[in-house]
Write a protein that holds these residues in place. Sequence first.
Motif, PDB file in Angstrom:
ATOM      1  N   ALA A  98      25.052  60.236  39.689  1.00 14.51           N
ATOM      2  CA  ALA A  98      24.074  60.529  40.737  1.00 14.51           C
ATOM      3  C   ALA A  98      23.207  59.301  40.988  1.00 14.51           C
ATOM      4  CB  ALA A  98      23.185  61.710  40.335  1.00 14.51           C
ATOM      5  N   ASN A  99      22.847  59.128  42.239  1.00 14.83           N
ATOM      6  CA  ASN A  99      21.930  58.060  42.644  1.00 14.83           C
ATOM      7  C   ASN A  99      22.449  56.679  42.259  1.00 14.83           C
ATOM      8  OD1 ASN A  99      19.883  60.586  41.935  1.00 14.83           O
ATOM      9  ND2 ASN A  99      19.380  59.488  43.827  1.00 14.83           N
ATOM     10  N   TRP A 134      12.697  50.326  39.488  1.00 11.26           N
ATOM     11  CA  TRP A 134      12.764  50.411  38.029  1.00 11.26           C
ATOM     12  C   TRP A 134      13.418  49.175  37.399  1.00 11.26           C
ATOM     13  CZ3 TRP A 134      17.906  50.229  37.199  1.00 11.26           C
ATOM     14  CH2 TRP A 134      18.755  50.795  38.138  1.00 11.26           C
ATOM     15  N   THR A 135      13.847  48.207  38.221  1.00 15.45           N
ATOM     16  CA  THR A 135      14.384  46.955  37.666  1.00 15.45           C
ATOM     17  C   THR A 135      13.302  45.919  37.384  1.00 15.45           C
ATOM     18  OG1 THR A 135      14.722  45.839  39.805  1.00 15.45           O
ATOM     19  CG2 THR A 135      16.481  47.303  39.029  1.00 15.45           C
ATOM     20  N   THR A 136      12.070  46.193  37.785  1.00 14.27           N
ATOM     21  CA  THR A 136      11.006  45.199  37.679  1.00 14.27           C
ATOM     22  C   THR A 136      10.691  44.849  36.228  1.00 14.27           C
ATOM     23  OG1 THR A 136      10.012  45.979  39.738  1.00 14.27           O
ATOM     24  CG2 THR A 136       8.602  44.690  38.281  1.00 14.27           C
ATOM     25  N   GLY A 137      10.595  43.554  35.962  1.00 11.02           N
ATOM     26  CA  GLY A 137      10.090  43.073  34.674  1.00 11.02           C
ATOM     27  C   GLY A 137      11.135  42.728  33.651  1.00 11.02           C
ATOM     28  N   TRP A 138      12.159  43.554  33.488  1.00 17.96           N
ATOM     29  CA  TRP A 138      13.081  43.369  32.369  1.00 17.96           C
ATOM     30  C   TRP A 138      14.422  42.763  32.764  1.00 17.96           C
ATOM     31  CZ3 TRP A 138      17.689  46.242  32.278  1.00 17.96           C
ATOM     32  CH2 TRP A 138      17.782  47.249  33.234  1.00 17.96           C
ATOM     33  N   LEU A 150      23.630  58.223  30.486  1.00 18.92           N
ATOM     34  CA  LEU A 150      22.971  56.944  30.701  1.00 18.92           C
ATOM     35  C   LEU A 150      22.128  56.991  31.972  1.00 18.92           C
ATOM     36  CD1 LEU A 150      26.084  56.369  29.562  1.00 18.92           C
ATOM     37  CD2 LEU A 150      25.317  53.998  29.689  1.00 18.92           C
ATOM     38  N   LYS A 151      21.026  56.217  31.961  1.00 14.77           N
ATOM     39  CA  LYS A 151      20.179  56.093  33.145  1.00 14.77           C
ATOM     40  C   LYS A 151      19.763  54.632  33.330  1.00 14.77           C
ATOM     41  CE  LYS A 151      17.970  60.579  33.915  1.00 14.77           C
ATOM     42  NZ  LYS A 151      16.730  61.384  33.870  1.00 14.77           N
ATOM     43  N   GLN A 181      22.777  58.543  35.863  1.00 18.18           N
ATOM     44  CA  GLN A 181      21.890  58.588  37.028  1.00 18.18           C
ATOM     45  C   GLN A 181      21.133  57.274  37.148  1.00 18.18           C
ATOM     46  OE1 GLN A 181      18.659  61.493  37.091  1.00 18.18           O
ATOM     47  NE2 GLN A 181      18.794  61.676  39.320  1.00 18.18           N
ATOM     48  N   PHE A 182      20.958  56.836  38.381  1.00 15.47           N
ATOM     49  CA  PHE A 182      20.249  55.602  38.744  1.00 15.47           C
ATOM     50  C   PHE A 182      21.025  54.370  38.260  1.00 15.47           C
ATOM     51  CE2 PHE A 182      16.593  58.632  37.920  1.00 15.47           C
ATOM     52  CZ  PHE A 182      16.456  58.994  39.245  1.00 15.47           C
TER      53      PHE A 182
END
Length: 568
Positions: A391-392, A552-556, A318-319, A342-343
Amino acid sequence: MKRFKHLLPVLLLLMSLTAAIISCKKGGDDPTPTPTPAQPVTTITSISPATAPVGSTIAIGGTNFGTSPTSNTVTIGGVVATIVSVTDTQIVVVVPTGAANGPVSVTAGGQTAQSQSTFTVYVAPLKPVVEISGTTFANQNWTRDKIYLLKGLVYIPADFTLTIEAGTVIKGAAPDQDPDKKNMAGTLIIERRAKIIAQGTASQPIVFTSAKAAGQRAYGDWGGLVLIGKAAMNTTSTAALPGGVRGTVERYAEFNDNSGTLRYVRIEYAGAAQPTGSATRLSGLSLYGVGNSTVIDHVQVSYSGSDSFAWFGGTANLKNLVAYRSFDDDWSADWGYVGNVQFGVAVRDPDVADQSGSNGLELENYDPTATTDVTPVVLANGLQQTAPVFANLSSFGFGTTPTTNKSAKGTGAYLAGLYLRRNAAVAVYNSLLYGYPEGVSLGATGATPGVTNNTIDLQGIVLANVLTPVVGNGVLTSDLTTTYFTTSGRANQIVQSSDLTALRLNNFNATTPGFLPQSGSSLLTGAVTGGKLANSFFTPTTFRGAFGTDDWTTGWTNFFPQNTDYDR
């Protein structure tokens, strides 16, 4: 005499002209007064479009507007609107929440202009509701022009596929709406050999949420989303699946199994307690033996009444995960999970915790009575050790000094950013754990603890704002774990309270968290490489934590779903 009488008017006219000329000569040195120019007038000449929904943009045409957003005030139906862009003849604004039908006004340079025409707030019609219950032995397509209401346990059985269109809303009903009268909360379950294709987009995510009205939603309003695959779980084959879901573990080892796709998906207010025995709360997203051909990325779980994400065995990768204000753990792995993640970012409510104790990342192994560490990751014997790779991650607990006191809204308390027990193993790389009473808590029994045989691998971890950085339990004493964690070659870091400013983090408020570290943050460098990060699944990074320069959380995502209107 008569002739003189005729000439008299002419003489009088000549005398008047002479007096006027003399008067002009006396004032001949005075300049002619300059007319005062008319002040430019602010006007509104157009509104385009004249009908639009809340949250959309409209353009206001006119004259004499201020040339910066701060030099204008725009109201729509009496409510102040946010200005997107401006010139002296056009202002683009966002239709504000609460706007009513009425004129648009612009105040600029001390003048206020009001439109002659009326702006109309568009209100979409209510979408029809489709009730779903039981088991449907057919392929299904759910579309965004409808609302789907889950009642009781809803199963997608083997060999059938559920396809969900981007932008679709699915609601889970409360336990008292179970059509089977078993008091089971609405839950969607994708069984073995079945598939879910939930392919949302950043602009049109797929949303699973509470069936309650806006303003009335709460933790654990409905069950959650469950995927069941054919990868191994390291418990007995006759053990019941958790959470009241039908079926047993059985014996499978198909590690490349495929349960479908979850992409750009939100899951809100899940985690209801099910009336089938102890520990039957489902998580927001529960993965039972899910294989690594399943695609799962960009998933947000908010206000779960249990864990946000829970893995029971399997090999799923999963990412881009968001765990927001969960009641229990943000990420929980058990029963031999050996996948990669990751992330992931978690933001907690410091006033909410579970009676079992809430952690950022909690990992357990298959058997609480185990006396030795099992062989790491023996894939086909059904007793693989829980040994995932994370990770991350960025896990945020308390923004202020952490406390071990009971939480205000739960009966439990915060424990650790990373909590291992029952001989679980894990690799965690390049992650930030912030605001916990304990940073890392490691526990094991037996003679060969995981920190000495490399089944536990912690590198590039930053512990910040923690009361006790490293804690050991059982054979993993605190001295042993601290020595292990602080070995220079592992590149781990403990940030003291006086040094927190070096992280240069943004403010994590309730509704508009800013995740990107500011320029100059120590988190933007120092990432480790190699080891298990060599797996092609992982994206190479130079930063520690979930974010570098890309949010990467922007918008959704939605960090204030309580009042979101999902009915239209």
